[in-house]
Each structure stands twice: as C-alpha cells, then as structure tokens.
Design a protein around this motif. Structure first.
Motif, PDB file in Angstrom:
ATOM      1  N   ALA A  34       6.977  -3.764 -11.657  1.00 43.24           N
ATOM      2  CA  ALA A  34       6.988  -3.829 -10.194  1.00 43.24           C
ATOM      3  C   ALA A  34       6.642  -5.227  -9.695  1.00 43.24           C
ATOM      4  CB  ALA A  34       6.007  -2.803  -9.609  1.00 43.24           C
ATOM      5  N   VAL A  35       5.707  -5.892 -10.369  1.00 41.39           N
ATOM      6  CA  VAL A  35       5.317  -7.248  -9.977  1.00 41.39           C
ATOM      7  C   VAL A  35       6.482  -8.218 -10.229  1.00 41.39           C
ATOM      8  CG1 VAL A  35       3.738  -9.157 -10.450  1.00 41.39           C
ATOM      9  CG2 VAL A  35       2.865  -6.825 -10.290  1.00 41.39           C
ATOM     10  N   ARG A  36       7.170  -8.038 -11.357  1.00 40.59           N
ATOM     11  CA  ARG A  36       8.350  -8.882 -11.623  1.00 40.59           C
ATOM     12  C   ARG A  36       9.422  -8.665 -10.558  1.00 40.59           C
ATOM     13  NH1 ARG A  36       7.287  -7.249 -17.037  1.00 40.59           N
ATOM     14  NH2 ARG A  36       6.342  -8.964 -18.192  1.00 40.59           N
ATOM     15  N   ASP A  37       9.622  -7.407 -10.160  1.00 37.67           N
ATOM     16  CA  ASP A  37      10.583  -7.108  -9.088  1.00 37.67           C
ATOM     17  C   ASP A  37      10.162  -7.785  -7.791  1.00 37.67           C
ATOM     18  OD1 ASP A  37      12.120  -5.548 -10.777  1.00 37.67           O
ATOM     19  OD2 ASP A  37      11.347  -3.631 -10.010  1.00 37.67           O
ATOM     20  N   ALA A  38       8.872  -7.726  -7.478  1.00 34.27           N
ATOM     21  CA  ALA A  38       8.367  -8.347  -6.252  1.00 34.27           C
ATOM     22  C   ALA A  38       8.636  -9.847  -6.260  1.00 34.27           C
ATOM     23  CB  ALA A  38       6.869  -8.083  -6.104  1.00 34.27           C
ATOM     24  N   ALA A  39       8.390 -10.495  -7.388  1.00 34.99           N
ATOM     25  CA  ALA A  39       8.641 -11.931  -7.490  1.00 34.99           C
ATOM     26  C   ALA A  39      10.135 -12.230  -7.347  1.00 34.99           C
ATOM     27  CB  ALA A  39       8.110 -12.466  -8.812  1.00 34.99           C
ATOM     28  N   ALA A  40      10.960 -11.380  -7.922  1.00 31.71           N
ATOM     29  CA  ALA A  40      12.401 -11.590  -7.874  1.00 31.71           C
ATOM     30  C   ALA A  40      12.970 -11.436  -6.472  1.00 31.71           C
ATOM     31  CB  ALA A  40      13.110 -10.624  -8.828  1.00 31.71           C
ATOM     32  N   GLY A  74       1.167 -11.616   8.724  1.00 29.02           N
ATOM     33  CA  GLY A  74       2.066 -11.072   7.712  1.00 29.02           C
ATOM     34  C   GLY A  74       2.076 -11.807   6.387  1.00 29.02           C
ATOM     35  N   ILE A  75       1.253 -12.846   6.243  1.00 31.19           N
ATOM     36  CA  ILE A  75       1.217 -13.607   4.997  1.00 31.19           C
ATOM     37  C   ILE A  75       0.664 -12.712   3.880  1.00 31.19           C
ATOM     38  CG2 ILE A  75       0.205 -15.622   3.818  1.00 31.19           C
ATOM     39  CD1 ILE A  75       2.388 -16.279   5.906  1.00 31.19           C
ATOM     40  N   VAL A  76       1.215 -12.873   2.698  1.00 33.55           N
ATOM     41  CA  VAL A  76       0.849 -12.037   1.557  1.00 33.55           C
ATOM     42  C   VAL A  76      -0.624 -12.202   1.189  1.00 33.55           C
ATOM     43  CG1 VAL A  76       1.502 -13.749  -0.184  1.00 33.55           C
ATOM     44  CG2 VAL A  76       1.557 -11.337  -0.769  1.00 33.55           C
ATOM     45  N   VAL A  77      -1.212 -11.086   0.755  1.00 34.98           N
ATOM     46  CA  VAL A  77      -2.567 -11.044   0.224  1.00 34.98           C
ATOM     47  C   VAL A  77      -2.454 -10.482  -1.185  1.00 34.98           C
ATOM     48  CG1 VAL A  77      -4.849  -9.991   0.428  1.00 34.98           C
ATOM     49  CG2 VAL A  77      -3.594 -10.655   2.486  1.00 34.98           C
ATOM     50  N   LEU A  78      -2.978 -11.193  -2.150  1.00 35.51           N
ATOM     51  CA  LEU A  78      -2.941 -10.755  -3.533  1.00 35.51           C
ATOM     52  C   LEU A  78      -4.140  -9.855  -3.805  1.00 35.51           C
ATOM     53  CD1 LEU A  78      -1.470 -11.003  -6.230  1.00 35.51           C
ATOM     54  CD2 LEU A  78      -2.800 -13.069  -6.676  1.00 35.51           C
ATOM     55  N   LEU A  79      -3.879  -8.604  -4.144  1.00 40.51           N
ATOM     56  CA  LEU A  79      -4.951  -7.635  -4.382  1.00 40.51           C
ATOM     57  C   LEU A  79      -5.434  -7.644  -5.825  1.00 40.51           C
ATOM     58  CD1 LEU A  79      -3.428  -4.598  -2.450  1.00 40.51           C
ATOM     59  CD2 LEU A  79      -5.116  -6.260  -1.620  1.00 40.51           C
ATOM     60  N   ASP A  80      -4.569  -8.092  -6.750  1.00 38.19           N
ATOM     61  CA  ASP A  80      -4.913  -8.063  -8.169  1.00 38.19           C
ATOM     62  C   ASP A  80      -4.245  -9.246  -8.863  1.00 38.19           C
ATOM     63  OD1 ASP A  80      -5.528  -7.432 -10.781  1.00 38.19           O
ATOM     64  OD2 ASP A  80      -4.726  -5.399 -10.696  1.00 38.19           O
ATOM     65  N   CYS A  83       7.420  -8.000  -1.238  1.00 41.29           N
ATOM     66  CA  CYS A  83       6.483  -7.821  -2.351  1.00 41.29           C
ATOM     67  C   CYS A  83       5.644  -6.560  -2.163  1.00 41.29           C
ATOM     68  CB  CYS A  83       5.595  -9.046  -2.508  1.00 41.29           C
ATOM     69  SG  CYS A  83       4.647  -9.477  -1.033  1.00 41.29           S
ATOM     70  N   VAL A  84       5.239  -6.290  -0.940  1.00 38.90           N
ATOM     71  CA  VAL A  84       4.421  -5.111  -0.651  1.00 38.90           C
ATOM     72  C   VAL A  84       5.224  -3.840  -0.917  1.00 38.90           C
ATOM     73  CG1 VAL A  84       3.079  -3.899   1.099  1.00 38.90           C
ATOM     74  CG2 VAL A  84       3.087  -6.397   1.049  1.00 38.90           C
ATOM     75  N   LEU A  85       6.489  -3.855  -0.558  1.00 39.23           N
ATOM     76  CA  LEU A  85       7.336  -2.697  -0.815  1.00 39.23           C
ATOM     77  C   LEU A  85       7.553  -2.485  -2.307  1.00 39.23           C
ATOM     78  CD1 LEU A  85      10.002  -3.207   1.983  1.00 39.23           C
ATOM     79  CD2 LEU A  85       8.144  -1.537   1.935  1.00 39.23           C
ATOM     80  N   ALA A  86       7.667  -3.572  -3.066  1.00 38.68           N
ATOM     81  CA  ALA A  86       7.926  -3.475  -4.500  1.00 38.68           C
ATOM     82  C   ALA A  86       6.676  -3.119  -5.301  1.00 38.68           C
ATOM     83  CB  ALA A  86       8.510  -4.791  -5.012  1.00 38.68           C
ATOM     84  N   ALA A  87       5.530  -3.649  -4.915  1.00 36.11           N
ATOM     85  CA  ALA A  87       4.293  -3.446  -5.682  1.00 36.11           C
ATOM     86  C   ALA A  87       3.092  -3.352  -4.748  1.00 36.11           C
ATOM     87  CB  ALA A  87       4.114  -4.577  -6.692  1.00 36.11           C
ATOM     88  N   PRO A  88       2.946  -2.243  -4.036  1.00 32.83           N
ATOM     89  CA  PRO A  88       1.871  -2.122  -3.045  1.00 32.83           C
ATOM     90  C   PRO A  88       0.459  -2.110  -3.628  1.00 32.83           C
ATOM     91  CG  PRO A  88       3.038  -0.043  -3.299  1.00 32.83           C
ATOM     92  CD  PRO A  88       3.798  -1.064  -4.085  1.00 32.83           C
ATOM     93  N   GLU A  89       0.332  -1.856  -4.927  1.00 33.56           N
ATOM     94  CA  GLU A  89      -0.985  -1.877  -5.549  1.00 33.56           C
ATOM     95  C   GLU A  89      -1.452  -3.305  -5.831  1.00 33.56           C
ATOM     96  OE1 GLU A  89       1.649  -0.266  -6.917  1.00 33.56           O
ATOM     97  OE2 GLU A  89       1.220   1.782  -6.309  1.00 33.56           O
ATOM     98  N   VAL A  90      -0.510  -4.253  -5.793  1.00 35.80           N
ATOM     99  CA  VAL A  90      -0.816  -5.634  -6.145  1.00 35.80           C
ATOM    100  C   VAL A  90      -0.766  -6.559  -4.931  1.00 35.80           C
ATOM    101  CG1 VAL A  90      -0.125  -7.574  -7.621  1.00 35.80           C
ATOM    102  CG2 VAL A  90       0.050  -5.233  -8.479  1.00 35.80           C
ATOM    103  N   PHE A  91       0.091  -6.243  -3.957  1.00 34.36           N
ATOM    104  CA  PHE A  91       0.279  -7.108  -2.795  1.00 34.36           C
ATOM    105  C   PHE A  91       0.036  -6.361  -1.494  1.00 34.36           C
ATOM    106  CE2 PHE A  91       3.267  -8.449  -6.129  1.00 34.36           C
ATOM    107  CZ  PHE A  91       2.857  -9.757  -6.320  1.00 34.36           C
ATOM    108  N   ASP A  92      -0.479  -7.080  -0.510  1.00 33.49           N
ATOM    109  CA  ASP A  92      -0.645  -6.569   0.854  1.00 33.49           C
ATOM    110  C   ASP A  92      -0.303  -7.726   1.784  1.00 33.49           C
ATOM    111  OD1 ASP A  92      -1.205  -4.890   2.952  1.00 33.49           O
ATOM    112  OD2 ASP A  92      -3.325  -4.654   2.484  1.00 33.49           O
ATOM    113  N   GLN A  93      -0.386  -7.487   3.077  1.00 33.51           N
ATOM    114  CA  GLN A  93      -0.111  -8.534   4.067  1.00 33.51           C
ATOM    115  C   GLN A  93      -1.240  -8.593   5.077  1.00 33.51           C
ATOM    116  OE1 GLN A  93       3.956  -6.889   4.952  1.00 33.51           O
ATOM    117  NE2 GLN A  93       4.385  -9.067   5.235  1.00 33.51           N
TER     118      GLN A  93
END
Length: 63
Positions: free
Chosen positions: A47-53, A31-37, A16-26
């Motif tokens: 990009a967010v749809r790609d991250a979810a996919a 390494g658990i995901v952190v939602l930035l937005d 998810c971080v690779l797909a949408a770094p403005e929205v996700f971090d770890q």
C-alpha cells in the motif's frame, strides 16, 4: 522500509491517504501530508508503494 516525506513538494492531493490510511494522513488546515509511521510493517509495504507511485508531486521517498 523507511518512508520520508518532502512537505515542500506535497500538493495535498490526498492520494497517499486513500492508498495507505494507516501510514499517511493530511493536516486539516492545508491538506499537506502527515506521516503516521516512518517504518511501516511489512504487510503495509504494498500500500505504501502504491501511495508513492500515485503521488502527483513525488513527495514520498521510500528507502
């Protein structure tokens, strides 16, 4: 679009971080995901749809 995360499902792959770094971090410690937005701008939606996919744990929920 509203984004939520199921931290219990997250396996820390980082896709998810690779797909949408403005929205996700770890988190550094595990390494658990952190939602930035929770409601990203429309230009971030693809990009967010790609991250979810690509999330191997299906931890990202889009509404």
């Amino acid at each position: 679009m509203k984004v939520t995360i199921d931290e219990d499902k997250c396996c820390g792959a980082g896709s998810c971080v690779l797909a949408a770094p403005e929205v996700f971090d770890q988190r550094d410690e595990d390494g658990i995901v952190v939602l930035l937005d929770t409601e990203p701008a429309e230009d971030q939606h693809p990009a967010v749809r790609d991250a979810a996919a690509v999330c191997p744990a299906a931890a990202i929920v889009l509404d």
